[in-house]
Design a protein around this motif. Structure first.
Motif, short mmCIF file in Angstrom:
data_model
loop_
_atom_site.label_atom_id
_atom_site.label_comp_id
_atom_site.label_asym_id
_atom_site.label_seq_id
_atom_site.Cartn_x
_atom_site.Cartn_y
_atom_site.Cartn_z
N GLY A 108 0.84 -1.20 0.00
CA GLY A 108 0.00 0.00 0.00
C GLY A 108 0.87 1.25 0.00
O GLY A 108 1.81 1.34 0.78
N PHE A 109 0.56 2.17 -0.88
CA PHE A 109 1.35 3.41 -0.99
C PHE A 109 0.46 4.62 -0.77
O PHE A 109 -0.75 4.58 -1.03
N ARG A 110 1.06 5.69 -0.32
CA ARG A 110 0.37 6.98 -0.20
C ARG A 110 1.07 7.94 -1.15
O ARG A 110 2.30 8.11 -1.09
N THR A 111 0.30 8.51 -2.05
CA THR A 111 0.91 9.44 -3.00
C THR A 111 1.17 10.78 -2.30
O THR A 111 0.68 11.01 -1.20
N ALA A 112 1.95 11.62 -2.99
CA ALA A 112 2.33 12.90 -2.38
C ALA A 112 1.10 13.72 -2.02
O ALA A 112 1.12 14.46 -1.03
N ASP A 113 0.02 13.58 -2.79
CA ASP A 113 -1.17 14.37 -2.46
C ASP A 113 -2.19 13.58 -1.65
O ASP A 113 -3.37 13.93 -1.59
N GLY A 114 -1.74 12.51 -1.04
CA GLY A 114 -2.57 11.83 -0.05
C GLY A 114 -3.45 10.70 -0.56
O GLY A 114 -4.20 10.11 0.21
N ALA A 115 -3.37 10.38 -1.86
CA ALA A 115 -4.21 9.29 -2.38
C ALA A 115 -3.59 7.94 -2.03
O ALA A 115 -2.38 7.83 -1.82
N SER A 116 -4.46 6.93 -1.99
CA SER A 116 -3.99 5.58 -1.64
C SER A 116 -3.93 4.72 -2.91
O SER A 116 -4.86 4.72 -3.71
N VAL A 117 -2.82 4.01 -3.07
CA VAL A 117 -2.66 3.08 -4.19
C VAL A 117 -2.25 1.73 -3.58
O VAL A 117 -1.28 1.66 -2.83
N VAL A 118 -3.02 0.69 -3.89
CA VAL A 118 -2.70 -0.63 -3.32
C VAL A 118 -2.49 -1.63 -4.45
O VAL A 118 -3.35 -1.77 -5.33
#
Lengths: 680, 188
Positions: free
Chosen positions: B46-56
């Motif tokens: 799970g990642f958090r992008t610089a602008d706060g979005a979640s990518v799993v």
């Protein structure tokens, strides 16, 4: 005067400890229990925990309400259930909210045959009677408690209460007599308070010299508690009449530390006035303490190897080299240390070589390998920055640990850790590793299994009884079904999560490190360490992680892949096993293995790859292997395997693969370890 | 800015962890979750992008399928950055690929996709039927395994198919009979 009731504090500590262990901290426990209460889903035990948390926080009103609800819930569920603890706590809640008459009646009603409960109720009666000013009756209640208790240690707490009541009633000789056993004992938790009361009684009796002597003895002990007592004595009217004011003033004055040896060093002098360091709790030491602090560090490396670290000659030499010439410059801040069955704090140590004052060496304790101390310039911001980055900016949860490294750790049978009883090396099966890390100056003794996404233990350990600790430990070693066994422990200072996975337990068990961490802001520490010790650790690993994993293997997937390109055929199998263990979560590995098998002329290699796929339950890869397999016999074996559900690792109640127990007993296939050894 | 809308699942062709972590690193995403696979649970990064979005990123070893859960606005850029596998291409490959290994790979993803997102669709069950009747034992085994994903929503069809195969597929007759029993139990 607030009484120190041992029975109450023990019971509250125990209940709060359970609440904290279940919910990680007091705030979370209160939040969760409050939710349950609002949802009407809280049990009588939950209400008791809630009451204990609120009582310990000083909220006697809520505590009493919760206890009444707990007593009612128990009566509703089972009329014969034991609500003695609830009623005991409720009596104290009443006392704390000022209802001393009610509390006395409640303690009187606490009839029980159990001696400890009789003692607890008697002491409670004494406390209630003291609060009511019925001191003689209170003394009788405390005496009754002392009669029941047979243990000197537990008697000590009641003795102090009795002496206080006697002192209040002005029967000084009796009070002094009551205190006498406590004055002779140094380690008792009430010793300081007893000695202070003793000094007051002597002063009141006109024995000025005895009073000052008692204070001198009491206040000579360094420590935070002594500072508080010193301040209290300065304002205590009991000592106002002492004629020998000079001696008294000396006894109660705050001791000053002569730091002129630091002032004389231009590179260090500015640190003394650094307000950030002062705010962080850094205390500079006098020249004598500085020298002896350095000597103590060197003496640490003059003895034999210490438990908890896997020493090598290179590491020992590197530590001696760093320690050479160092003096203790300062101590502090104090930070949480290893989580044993109670809170342990570590006071950070700052060292300097007076011959090279431009550099400060920072380490968490004398037991932490000096070769992994962090080296920073002795400038004002650098030292405070390092203390904050290394010890005070603690990640709150796993999601803040942004890097992961995986590497081969070794074969359990071939790794050795010292047995703490004999000192002899023994095979590093999980129980031996638990014992080893129990002494570690860098990794935590508590661990958790793969069933937990994050560290389930509280950040700071509450007091917990050994049997309860064993229960919690077992529960927390659980694994998830269908997963690889992973046991994780936290690094004490960086709070990195150092996981150890157990792979291929039914074949030749393999340990794999799976480490999640925040990058070390001082990579040069690990660079220097690698150079001194000949180790290959990534330089962004925190120093406490490296201290904990040193002495085990460290081999990353990339290096194994490189070796696979060059090794002889008979070496291929063990390296493939290691690669599978390190990269088992990576779907690309399955494709690589299938491709390797498809193009390989050796049936042994193809069969081995199929077996690896079976170990990890990779059905799709097995299907592809079957499609590509040229030999009918092997193809038939794979098809046979595919007819059945993929095997699932079975775990014992310690969270370890059951097959590992067989391996520990020597009953496993060790067919390729010899070859691996030859290569090493 | 974090996305309030539901994440969208993007199906991927097999992609390595290294590719995923390299992509995350190049875009400055922060790793927040690193969960190993377990029974019924995928491997997740799970990642958090610089602008706060979640990518799993999810990878299921069983069946071998991978996908991304991303906010709608990131679908297009990520489809370009990673080997996205649109449903149409998955179905096409499952039905028409020349190499059996490619058909199996696509059918696994198709079956998993359908079972989780479009279970009532009858087409994927037909895809399973094709595998169940295939001349290759391995294909039939794969089909048999994937049939278990369909029993909940297509109990009668799968029960009938399993019964038919139990009669015609001597090599795997026992396994098909077990599936018949599972369907019968669900029926009761």
């Amino acid at each position: 005067m607030e009484r120190t009731n041992r029975f109450l504090s023990k019971r509250l500590d125990d209940l709060v400890g359970h609440a904290v262990l279940e919910h990680r901290d007091v705030e979370s426990a209160l939040r969760r229990l409050d939710e349950l209460r609002r949802e009407d889903g809280i049990s009588a035990y939950g209400l008791r925990l809630y009451a204990a948390l609120t009582l310990q926080a000083g909220d006697a009103e809520t505590g009493a309400d919760m206890l009444i609800a707990a007593i009612e819930a128990r009566a509703h569920d089972d009329k014969n259930s034991d609500d003695w603890v609830d009623r005991f706590l409720l009596a104290y809640a009443q006392l704390r909210r000022g209802d001393s008459d009610g509390a006395l009646a409640a303690f009187d009603a606490l009839n029980n045959d159990d001696e400890r409960r009789i003692a607890a109720a008697s002491q409670g009666r004494g406390d209630a009677l003291s609060a009511l000013g019925r001191l003689e009756a209170a003394e009788q209640a405390y005496q009754r408690c002392l009669e029941v208790l047979t243990n000197d240690y537990e008697q000590g707490f009641v003795r102090l209460d009795l002496a206080r009541a006697q002192a209040e009633r002005d029967v000084r000789d009796a009070a002094l007599e009551t205190l006498r056993p406590l004055l002779e004992e140094n380690g008792h938790p009430t010793s300081s308070q007893a000695r202070y009361l003793n000094a007051r009684l002597l002063a009141a009796a006109g024995d000025e010299s005895g009073a000052v002597e008692a204070l001198e003895k009491l206040l000579a002990t360094p420590g935070d508690g002594t500072c508080v007592l010193r301040a209290r004595a300065r304002d205590d009217r009991a000592f106002e009449a002492l004629s020998d004011r000079v001696r008294f003033e000396v006894a109660v004055a705050e001791p000053t530390v002569d730091t002129s040896w630091i002032s004389r060093q231009p590179a260090l002098a500015a640190l003394l006035d650094d307000e950030r360091l002062s705010a962080l709790g850094v205390r500079f030491v006098a020249e004598d303490a500085a020298r002896s602090g350095g000597d103590e560090l060197r003496a640490h490396y003059a003895e034999s190897y210490h438990l908890g670290t896997l020493w090598t000659d290179a590491l020992w030499d590197a530590c001696q080299k760093v320690a050479e010439g160092l003096w203790l410059l300062a101590e502090g801040p104090s930070v949480p240390g290893a989580r044993h069955a109670t809170e342990i704090r570590q006071t950070i140590k700052l060292y300097v070589d007076p011959g090279e004052p431009e550099t400060i060496w920072i380490g968490p304790s004398i037991g932490f390998p000096a070769a992994l101390f962090t080296e920073v310039p002795s400038s004002e911001p650098a030292v405070a920055d390092a203390l904050e980055a290394l010890y005070l900016r603690r990640p709150a949860r796993a999601s803040e640990l942004s890097r992961v490294k995986r590497a081969f750790m070794g074969y359990p049978r071939h790794l050795g850790v010292p047995n703490p009883y004999s000192g002899e090396l023994e095979a590093a099966y999980p129980h031996a590793l638990d014992r080893h890390f129990n002494f570690s100056p860098s990794l935590d003794p508590q661990l958790w299994g793969g069933a937990f996404e994050d560290d389930p233990w509280p950040d700071v350990m509450p007091w917990i009884s050994p049997p309860d600790m064993i229960n919690y430990s077992r529960k927390r070693r659980q694994q998830r079904r269908g997963s690889v066994a992973r046991l994780t422990r936290r690094a004490q200072f960086s709070l990195a999560q150092v996981g150890m996975e157990i792979h291929q337990a039914s074949r030749t068990p393999i340990y794999v490190w799976s480490i999640r961490y925040q990058p070390n802001p001082y990579p040069q520490t690990i660079e220097r360490f690698n150079e001194a010790c000949g180790t290959p650790y990534p330089t962004d690993l925190p120093a406490d992680v490296v201290a904990g994993i040193h002495g085990f293997d460290w081999l990353e997937a990339r290096e194994i892949e490189e070796r696979l390109e060059t090794v002889e055929l008979e070496q291929v199998l063990p390296y493939l096993a290691l690669l599978a263990a390190i990269r088992y979560q990576d779907p690309e590995l399955q494709r690589e293995l299938v491709a390797r098998a498809a193009g390989h002329g050796s049936a042994d290699v193809r069969g081995f790859i199929a077996d690896l796929c079976l170990q990890y339950g990779w059905r799709a890869a097995l299907e592809e292997l079957a499609l590509a397999e040229p030999e009918a016999e092997i193809r038939g074996q794979i098809v046979d395997v595919l007819r059945r559900p993929m095997p699932e690792t079975r775990f014992n109640d310690m969270g370890e693969p059951e097959a590992l127990e067989q391996a520990e007993l020597g009953d496993y296939d060790d067919d390729y370890e010899e070859e691996e050894d030859d290569d090493e | 800015m974090s996305d309030q809308t539901d994440p969208i699942r993007v199906w991927l062709r097999p992609v390595s962890e290294e590719t995923v972590t390299r992509l995350a690193s190049s875009r400055g995403w922060r790793l927040e979750q690193d969960s190993p696979p377990a029974l019924g649970t995928p491997r997740q990064l799970g990642f958090r992008t610089a602008d706060g979005a979640s990518v799993v990123w999810e990878s299921r070893p069983e069946p071998f399928v991978q996908s991304l859960l991303v906010p709608p606005r990131l679908v297009e850029p990520l489809e370009q950055a990673l080997p996205a596998w649109p449903l149409q291409a998955i179905v096409e490959q499952a039905q028409h690929a020349g190499a059996l290994v490619d058909r199996l790979s696509a059918t696994r993803t198709w079956a998993y996709f359908a079972a989780t997102e479009n279970p009532e669709d009858a087409a994927w069950v037909e895809g399973l039927r094709a595998l169940a009747r295939h001349e290759s034992t391995v294909a039939r085994l794969c089909g048999l395994e994937l049939c278990y994903l369909a029993v909940e929503h297509h109990r009668d069809t799968i029960g009938a198919l399993a019964g038919e195969c139990a009669g015609s597929d001597a090599e795997l007759a026992d396994s098909w009979r077990e599936l018949v029993e599972v369907c019968a139990k669900l029926d009761s």
